[in-house]
Design a protein around this motif. Structure first.
Motif, PDB file in Angstrom:
ATOM      1  N   VAL A   1       0.843  -1.212   0.000  1.00  0.00           N
ATOM      2  CA  VAL A   1       0.000   0.000   0.000  1.00  0.00           C
ATOM      3  C   VAL A   1       0.869   1.250   0.000  1.00  0.00           C
ATOM      4  O   VAL A   1       1.503   1.576   0.998  1.00  0.00           O
ATOM      5  CB  VAL A   1      -0.958   0.065   1.222  1.00  0.00           C
ATOM      6  CG1 VAL A   1      -2.301  -0.513   0.906  1.00  0.00           C
ATOM      7  CG2 VAL A   1      -0.340  -0.581   2.446  1.00  0.00           C
ATOM      8  N   GLY A   2       0.877   1.928  -1.109  1.00  0.00           N
ATOM      9  CA  GLY A   2       1.666   3.158  -1.219  1.00  0.00           C
ATOM     10  C   GLY A   2       0.763   4.376  -1.218  1.00  0.00           C
ATOM     11  O   GLY A   2      -0.459   4.258  -1.292  1.00  0.00           O
ATOM     12  N   VAL A   3       1.380   5.539  -1.138  1.00  0.00           N
ATOM     13  CA  VAL A   3       0.624   6.790  -1.246  1.00  0.00           C
ATOM     14  C   VAL A   3       0.534   7.116  -2.740  1.00  0.00           C
ATOM     15  O   VAL A   3       1.552   7.144  -3.427  1.00  0.00           O
ATOM     16  CB  VAL A   3       1.355   7.927  -0.490  1.00  0.00           C
ATOM     17  CG1 VAL A   3       0.600   9.242  -0.641  1.00  0.00           C
ATOM     18  CG2 VAL A   3       1.529   7.557   0.973  1.00  0.00           C
ATOM     19  N   PRO A   4      -0.675   7.338  -3.233  1.00  0.00           N
ATOM     20  CA  PRO A   4      -0.782   7.587  -4.685  1.00  0.00           C
ATOM     21  C   PRO A   4      -0.239   8.949  -5.094  1.00  0.00           C
ATOM     22  O   PRO A   4       0.046   9.790  -4.242  1.00  0.00           O
ATOM     23  CB  PRO A   4      -2.296   7.516  -4.937  1.00  0.00           C
ATOM     24  CG  PRO A   4      -2.939   7.787  -3.635  1.00  0.00           C
ATOM     25  CD  PRO A   4      -1.981   7.366  -2.562  1.00  0.00           C
ATOM     26  N   GLY A   5      -0.129   9.156  -6.394  1.00  0.00           N
ATOM     27  CA  GLY A   5       0.180  10.480  -6.923  1.00  0.00           C
ATOM     28  C   GLY A   5      -1.138  11.223  -7.131  1.00  0.00           C
ATOM     29  O   GLY A   5      -2.195  10.601  -7.217  1.00  0.00           O
ATOM     30  N   TYR A   6      -1.064  12.541  -7.205  1.00  0.00           N
ATOM     31  CA  TYR A   6      -2.295  13.325  -7.326  1.00  0.00           C
ATOM     32  C   TYR A   6      -2.217  14.249  -8.536  1.00  0.00           C
ATOM     33  O   TYR A   6      -1.782  15.383  -8.445  1.00  0.00           O
ATOM     34  CB  TYR A   6      -2.546  14.101  -6.030  1.00  0.00           C
ATOM     35  CG  TYR A   6      -2.808  13.175  -4.863  1.00  0.00           C
ATOM     36  CD1 TYR A   6      -4.092  12.676  -4.611  1.00  0.00           C
ATOM     37  CD2 TYR A   6      -1.768  12.739  -4.048  1.00  0.00           C
ATOM     38  CE1 TYR A   6      -4.332  11.795  -3.560  1.00  0.00           C
ATOM     39  CE2 TYR A   6      -1.999  11.857  -2.995  1.00  0.00           C
ATOM     40  CZ  TYR A   6      -3.287  11.391  -2.761  1.00  0.00           C
ATOM     41  OH  TYR A   6      -3.515  10.512  -1.730  1.00  0.00           O
ATOM     42  N   GLU A   7      -2.603  13.667  -9.668  1.00  0.00           N
ATOM     43  CA  GLU A   7      -2.712  14.418 -10.919  1.00  0.00           C
ATOM     44  C   GLU A   7      -1.426  15.173 -11.238  1.00  0.00           C
ATOM     45  O   GLU A   7      -1.436  16.364 -11.513  1.00  0.00           O
ATOM     46  CB  GLU A   7      -3.920  15.370 -10.854  1.00  0.00           C
ATOM     47  CG  GLU A   7      -5.213  14.594 -10.662  1.00  0.00           C
ATOM     48  CD  GLU A   7      -6.471  15.465 -10.705  1.00  0.00           C
ATOM     49  OE1 GLU A   7      -6.355  16.691 -10.883  1.00  0.00           O
ATOM     50  OE2 GLU A   7      -7.562  14.890 -10.564  1.00  0.00           O
ATOM     51  N   SER A   8      -0.329  14.447 -11.191  1.00  0.00           N
ATOM     52  CA  SER A   8       0.936  15.093 -11.464  1.00  0.00           C
ATOM     53  C   SER A   8       1.892  14.114 -12.125  1.00  0.00           C
ATOM     54  O   SER A   8       1.586  12.923 -12.232  1.00  0.00           O
ATOM     55  CB  SER A   8       1.525  15.587 -10.148  1.00  0.00           C
ATOM     56  OG  SER A   8       2.510  16.548 -10.415  1.00  0.00           O
ATOM     57  N   TRP A   9       3.012  14.598 -12.564  1.00  0.00           N
ATOM     58  CA  TRP A   9       3.959  13.663 -13.166  1.00  0.00           C
ATOM     59  C   TRP A   9       5.377  14.175 -13.050  1.00  0.00           C
ATOM     60  O   TRP A   9       5.629  15.331 -12.706  1.00  0.00           O
ATOM     61  CB  TRP A   9       3.547  13.364 -14.617  1.00  0.00           C
ATOM     62  CG  TRP A   9       4.389  13.943 -15.715  1.00  0.00           C
ATOM     63  CD1 TRP A   9       4.580  15.264 -16.002  1.00  0.00           C
ATOM     64  CD2 TRP A   9       5.149  13.210 -16.683  1.00  0.00           C
ATOM     65  NE1 TRP A   9       5.381  15.399 -17.097  1.00  0.00           N
ATOM     66  CE2 TRP A   9       5.753  14.169 -17.539  1.00  0.00           C
ATOM     67  CE3 TRP A   9       5.368  11.856 -16.929  1.00  0.00           C
ATOM     68  CZ2 TRP A   9       6.568  13.804 -18.614  1.00  0.00           C
ATOM     69  CZ3 TRP A   9       6.172  11.506 -18.003  1.00  0.00           C
ATOM     70  CH2 TRP A   9       6.761  12.461 -18.824  1.00  0.00           C
ATOM     71  N   TRP A  10       6.318  13.278 -13.347  1.00  0.00           N
ATOM     72  CA  TRP A  10       7.734  13.608 -13.268  1.00  0.00           C
ATOM     73  C   TRP A  10       8.395  13.009 -14.493  1.00  0.00           C
ATOM     74  O   TRP A  10       8.178  11.842 -14.803  1.00  0.00           O
ATOM     75  CB  TRP A  10       8.322  13.010 -11.979  1.00  0.00           C
ATOM     76  CG  TRP A  10       9.762  13.345 -11.727  1.00  0.00           C
ATOM     77  CD1 TRP A  10      10.382  14.532 -11.968  1.00  0.00           C
ATOM     78  CD2 TRP A  10      10.750  12.477 -11.161  1.00  0.00           C
ATOM     79  NE1 TRP A  10      11.700  14.454 -11.578  1.00  0.00           N
ATOM     80  CE2 TRP A  10      11.950  13.211 -11.079  1.00  0.00           C
ATOM     81  CE3 TRP A  10      10.732  11.154 -10.700  1.00  0.00           C
ATOM     82  CZ2 TRP A  10      13.122  12.667 -10.568  1.00  0.00           C
ATOM     83  CZ3 TRP A  10      11.894  10.619 -10.195  1.00  0.00           C
ATOM     84  CH2 TRP A  10      13.079  11.373 -10.131  1.00  0.00           C
ATOM     85  N   ASP A  11       9.163  13.814 -15.202  1.00  0.00           N
ATOM     86  CA  ASP A  11       9.780  13.370 -16.452  1.00  0.00           C
ATOM     87  C   ASP A  11      11.041  12.552 -16.187  1.00  0.00           C
ATOM     88  O   ASP A  11      12.069  13.102 -15.774  1.00  0.00           O
ATOM     89  CB  ASP A  11      10.107  14.604 -17.307  1.00  0.00           C
ATOM     90  CG  ASP A  11      10.588  14.217 -18.709  1.00  0.00           C
ATOM     91  OD1 ASP A  11      11.021  13.070 -18.902  1.00  0.00           O
ATOM     92  OD2 ASP A  11      10.516  15.080 -19.606  1.00  0.00           O
ATOM     93  N   VAL A  12      10.942  11.248 -16.381  1.00  0.00           N
ATOM     94  CA  VAL A  12      12.127  10.379 -16.383  1.00  0.00           C
ATOM     95  C   VAL A  12      12.077   9.649 -17.725  1.00  0.00           C
ATOM     96  O   VAL A  12      11.166   8.861 -17.984  1.00  0.00           O
ATOM     97  CB  VAL A  12      12.108   9.374 -15.211  1.00  0.00           C
ATOM     98  CG1 VAL A  12      13.296   8.423 -15.296  1.00  0.00           C
ATOM     99  CG2 VAL A  12      12.142  10.119 -13.881  1.00  0.00           C
TER     100      VAL A  12
END
Ligand SMILES: Cc1ncc(C[n+]2csc(CCOP(=O)(O)OP(=O)(O)O)c2C)c(N)n1
Ligand SMILES: [Mg+2]
Length: 620
Positions: free
Chosen positions: A580-591
């Motif tokens: 169980v992780g903490v989700p992301g909230y309508e965002s992103w990261w460029d990798v």
């Protein structure tokens, strides 16, 4: 001219003892002492000088890199008004400090690095640990400090100190240019005597400027705020460094503008302030990210717009979005095509507040902010209380720590999966209560950085959130914490490897390859065999810490209370439920994902990546 015949190293210590800073009428010594490790490159020079100056404390650390982290943590928790000098021998001792230098410079924290250097006299070269070059005799490993230092010099002659030290202090006390300052000290010169002018050792007080904004820039910023319908403040580390929390609170009270926080700016206002919408960007809250997405004005205060803050330039999608940047550094103020207000955050907030008096966001916008905030607070409550009966989820560990921490206590962390979770979830109640090193996000910063933070304010309990990976990289300063009586509480989350990079790897279609602590498997030839078991509690105990193992949330809560009552560094080891992780909230990261590969999962991830990247914007 009155002079004093002393060695270069003795002169250096005499000078450092006399440097003071002043801001808002408060004055105190800038250097709390020196941290480091002796070797042949500094023991006879700096070491001898320190010995005959017992009023300038010397802290023996276990790793030079950690020594610099300690100084940086101390400086960060002191809002850059104090620091330590760091001494090392030549060669490996010196290069161990390079990571620390990069961390300090990237986070704009003042640290004075004094690596020993090879003989200026040269006749005995190559000395032990000397890097030789067939092309020049004017090069050594300390040249590697140049790109990671804001000021760099090598002291070939003792009298060069007289002109170099004031430059070093100018940079260290600059609100806009500070970072690592490196003075490379050839070992023979450290021990050389010289007739130094007595004035060099007079008390000197450096004023930490509160610079005023340019009038026209300020007027333009005020105008932009007056016409904005959906303004959002992005509070960065500069708010804390300027001690501008109260001014920010007053400004938003009159205007109703909501405040989102970067990693460095989190805690500028208390989490339950009605206008604080939480973390912004790749590790942001739903409230802040929704507001950022539609904002027509971003007021960036003391932020350098890292990719985590800007969600790799996807956070601000309103085609009309404009920026006002308030920053002491011209470099940051001009980013994202902003109206630049190059000045101290507190000064600007006070002046803008007066200039926009009477202006307030619309009732509709205020209601939207309030609803987003209340939904977000409920989401955090949910994640704090998932109800795991066995191993707790990481968000439950954070919740338990939040509940155990007093209002003034500090949380320190730097790398792993938790910085993202902590950015979203930690409930900071006082400025500097959230101490995240996320400019360099350096595994190994946490323990020495936390010690620095504790030394900056021993009245605050310091909680460290640490992964098993980070612990294995640099646990050794626990011994230094016992030596110095600097107590910290370490919560070590054991998830058998890199939850962070593991989940990133899976999101790239790479199945977590190389991110788990597993033995080499004789059959597959890969690192997918039995788990590599490490007894973290036994390890920490061997370094002198009090240790507690917690198997579930109830035990963790008890352990935290026990740790608070302890008088020495305590390590609580807790295994977490990684499902169980903490989700992301309508965002992103460029990798960037591999453009071609032999793996279908990677090609699929690449296809998603190409779509997501289309949202990246230029703000010109
Ligand atoms: C010195 C350093 N090396 C590598 C990294 C890249 N990195 C970021 S997080 C991470 C894994 C951290 O593992 P752990 O401390 O166990 O935390 P977890 O990801 O499991 O939460 C790595 C390798 C880094 N940030 N710093
Ligand atoms: Mg881990």
């Amino acid at each position: 001219m009155k002079t004093r015949r002393i060695t270069m190293a003795q002169a250096l210590i005499q000078f450092l003892k006399q440097q003071y800073v002043e801001r808002d009428g408060r004055e105190h010594a800038f250097f709390a002492g020196m941290v480091g490790i002796f070797g042949h490159g500094n023991v006879a020079g700096i070491g001898q000088a320190l010995q005959q100056n017992p009023d300038f404390p010397y802290l023996l650390v276990r790793n030079e890199q950690a020594g610099v982290h300690m100084a940086a943590g101390f400086a960060k928790a002191s809002n850059r008004l104090r620091t330590f000098a760091c001494t090392s021998s030549i060669g490996p001792g010196a290069t161990n400090m390079i990571t620390g230098a990069a961390l300090a410079t990237i986070n704009r924290l003042p640290v004075l690095l004094l690596p020993g250097d090879i003989f200026a006299r040269r006749n005995v070269a190559p000395v032990l640990q000397q890097l030789e070059s067939p092309a020049t005799q004017d090069i050594g490993v300390n040249d590697c400090f140049k790109p990671v230092s804001r000021y760099w010099d090598r002291i070939y002659r003792p009298e060069q100190l007289i002109t170099s030290l004031p430059e070093a202090m100018r940079v260290l006390t600059s609100p806009s240019d500070c970072g690592a300052v490196t003075l490379a000290l050839p070992q023979d010169v450290q021990a050389e005597a010289y007739e130094y002018p007595e004035e060099l050792f007079a008390k000197r007080v450096w004023l930490i400027r509160r610079s005023e904004p340019d009038k026209v820039s300020l007027e333009r910023a005020v105008k932009a705020i007056r016409v904005a319908e959906r303004p959002l403040i992005v509070a960065g580390g500069g708010v804390l460094m300027s001690e501008a929390s109260a001014a920010l609170g007053d400004f938003v009270k009159t205007t109703g503008i909501p405040v989102a926080e970067t990693q460095a700016g989190k805690g500028a206002l208390a989490w339950d302030h009605s206008l604080v919408v939480g973390a912004i960007g790749a590790t942001g809250s739903l409230a802040a990210n929704r507001l950022a997405n539609a904002a027509d004005l971003i007021i960036g205060i003391g932020t350098r717009y890292s990719d985590f803050t800007s969600a790799s330039m996807t956070a601000f999608q309103n085609p009309q979005v404009k920026f006002v940047n308030i920053n002491t550094a011209e470099f940051d103020a001009y980013k994202v095509g902003a109206i630049p207000v190059v000045a101290d955050a507190r000064v600007v907030l006070e002046q803008i507040g007066a200039a926009v008096a009477g202006h307030k966001v619309s009732a509709a916008y205020a209601a939207e902010v309030a609803e987003l905030k209340s939904n977000w607070d409920a989401e955090v409550d949910r994640l704090f209380h998932l109800g795991n009966t066995g191993k707790p989820a990481q968000s439950e560990v954070i919740g338990a720590m939040c509940e155990a921490a007093g209002p003034r206590d500090m949380l320190v962390s730097a790398a792993g999966s938790h910085p993202g979770d902590l950015h979203k979830l930690w409930r900071t109640r006082t400025p500097n209560g959230y101490h995240m090193e996320y400019g360099y996000s350096c595994m190994g910063y946490e323990i020495p950085g936390a010690m620095g933070a504790k030394m900056a304010d021993p009245s605050r309990e310091v909680f460290v959130f640490l992964g098993d990976g980070t612990y294995l990289m640099m646990p050794t300063e626990i011994a230094t914490s016992v030596q110095e009586g600097v107590k910290i509480i370490i919560v070590l989350v054991d998830n058998h490897g890199f939850a962070s990079i593991g989940s990133l790897s899976r999101s790239l279609g790479q199945e977590g390859f190389g991110t788990r602590y597993r033995k080499r498997n004789g059959k597959s030839g890969q690192l997918d065999g039995e788990p590599v078991a490490v007894d973290f509690a036994a390890n920490a105990r061997s370094l002198g810490a009090h240790t507690i193992k917690a198997a579930n949330l109830g035990e963790l809560k008890k352990a935290l209370e026990e740790a608070k009552a302890m008088d020495r560094t305590t390590v609580i080891v807790v295994e977490t439920d990684t499902s169980v992780g903490v989700p992301g909230y309508e965002s992103w990261w460029d990798v960037a994902v591999a453009e071609v590969s032999e793996m279908k999962s990677v090609s699929e991830a690449r296809a998603h990546y190409e779509v997501a990247r289309k949202r990246e914007r230029h703000h010109l």
